[in-house]
Write a protein that holds these residues in place. Structure first.
Motif, PDB file in Angstrom:
ATOM      1  N   THR A 146      72.581   2.737  21.132  1.00 10.77           N
ATOM      2  CA  THR A 146      71.610   2.022  21.956  1.00 10.77           C
ATOM      3  C   THR A 146      70.209   2.578  21.755  1.00 10.77           C
ATOM      4  O   THR A 146      69.247   1.816  21.604  1.00 10.77           O
ATOM      5  N   LEU A 147      70.082   3.887  21.743  1.00  8.68           N
ATOM      6  CA  LEU A 147      68.761   4.497  21.561  1.00  8.68           C
ATOM      7  C   LEU A 147      68.185   4.192  20.185  1.00  8.68           C
ATOM      8  O   LEU A 147      66.990   3.940  20.048  1.00  8.68           O
ATOM      9  N   ILE A 148      69.031   4.181  19.163  1.00 13.73           N
ATOM     10  CA  ILE A 148      68.561   3.832  17.817  1.00 13.73           C
ATOM     11  C   ILE A 148      68.080   2.387  17.782  1.00 13.73           C
ATOM     12  O   ILE A 148      67.029   2.079  17.208  1.00 13.73           O
ATOM     13  N   MET A 149      68.824   1.484  18.416  1.00 11.40           N
ATOM     14  CA  MET A 149      68.410   0.078  18.461  1.00 11.40           C
ATOM     15  C   MET A 149      67.107  -0.089  19.247  1.00 11.40           C
ATOM     16  O   MET A 149      66.247  -0.885  18.866  1.00 11.40           O
ATOM     17  N   LEU A 150      66.966   0.645  20.352  1.00 12.70           N
ATOM     18  CA  LEU A 150      65.727   0.562  21.127  1.00 12.70           C
ATOM     19  C   LEU A 150      64.531   1.053  20.311  1.00 12.70           C
ATOM     20  O   LEU A 150      63.445   0.474  20.379  1.00 12.70           O
ATOM     21  N   LEU A 151      64.729   2.114  19.555  1.00  7.52           N
ATOM     22  CA  LEU A 151      63.641   2.610  18.702  1.00  7.52           C
ATOM     23  C   LEU A 151      63.262   1.596  17.634  1.00  7.52           C
ATOM     24  O   LEU A 151      62.080   1.416  17.331  1.00  7.52           O
ATOM     25  N   SER A 152      64.249   0.919  17.044  1.00  5.61           N
ATOM     26  CA  SER A 152      63.925  -0.091  16.036  1.00  5.61           C
ATOM     27  C   SER A 152      63.229  -1.292  16.669  1.00  5.61           C
ATOM     28  O   SER A 152      62.310  -1.863  16.076  1.00  5.61           O
ATOM     29  N   ASP A 153      63.626  -1.672  17.891  1.00  3.04           N
ATOM     30  CA  ASP A 153      62.931  -2.750  18.592  1.00  3.04           C
ATOM     31  C   ASP A 153      61.505  -2.351  18.944  1.00  3.04           C
ATOM     32  O   ASP A 153      60.584  -3.165  18.866  1.00  3.04           O
ATOM     33  N   LEU A 154      61.312  -1.101  19.340  1.00  2.00           N
ATOM     34  CA  LEU A 154      59.977  -0.621  19.657  1.00  2.00           C
ATOM     35  C   LEU A 154      59.090  -0.633  18.412  1.00  2.00           C
ATOM     36  O   LEU A 154      57.930  -1.045  18.469  1.00  2.00           O
TER      37      LEU A 154
END
Length: 148
Positions: A87-95
């Protein structure tokens, strides 16, 4: 059974307390609600093909977060922690994608002398709402790992 022990399934506990269920429901509601919050604020542009809520990439994140909440609820914290990391990796890519879009919009507005704008495009209020669910899950995982 050693195969199941290797994956950590010997710790499965379906005795769900109201506190754990409440935290799981709160995190799930925050996760589902945050799926459609605006993450890109474009005061003078209409984004036709690119949604301002990044909903095209949020469905996978929604599924991963809800499964992580469920795994923590039945005491599979190692798996819940791994999914929280995804989840954190996906949030970073979305950011990163949101920064690229806003930078491109601001660069376009700066090049056009006919545009007189007072606000730049930037990150929307939805980011605070989006990171709240994973933050609650991280605190719960840390708290539960210290109680065992």
């Amino acid at each position: 059974m050693a195969f199941l022990r290797w994956f950590g399934f010997e710790n499965v506990n379906f005795k769900i307390t109201t506190e754990r269920l409440g935290v799981a429901l709160l995190s799930a509601i925050l996760t589902i609600g945050s799926t459609f919050t605006p993450v890109i604020s474009t005061p003078h542009f209409w984004l036709e093909d690119y949604p301002s809520d990044l909903s095209h990439s949020r469905s996978f994140l929604l599924v991963v977060e809800v499964v992580s909440i469920g795994l923590n609820l039945i005491n599979l914290r190692r798996w819940a922690g791994a999914l929280l990391g995804i989840t954190l990796i996906m949030l970073l890519s979305d950011l990163y994608a949101a920064f690229e879009v806003t930078d491109a919009i601001n660069a376009h507005m700066a090049k056009d002398p006919t545009l007189h704008y007072t606000q730049h495009a930037g990150l929307g209020w939805g980011w605070w709402f989006i990171i709240l669910g994973p933050c609650i899950m991280a605190v719960v995982l840390i708290r539960d790992s210290h109680h065992d």
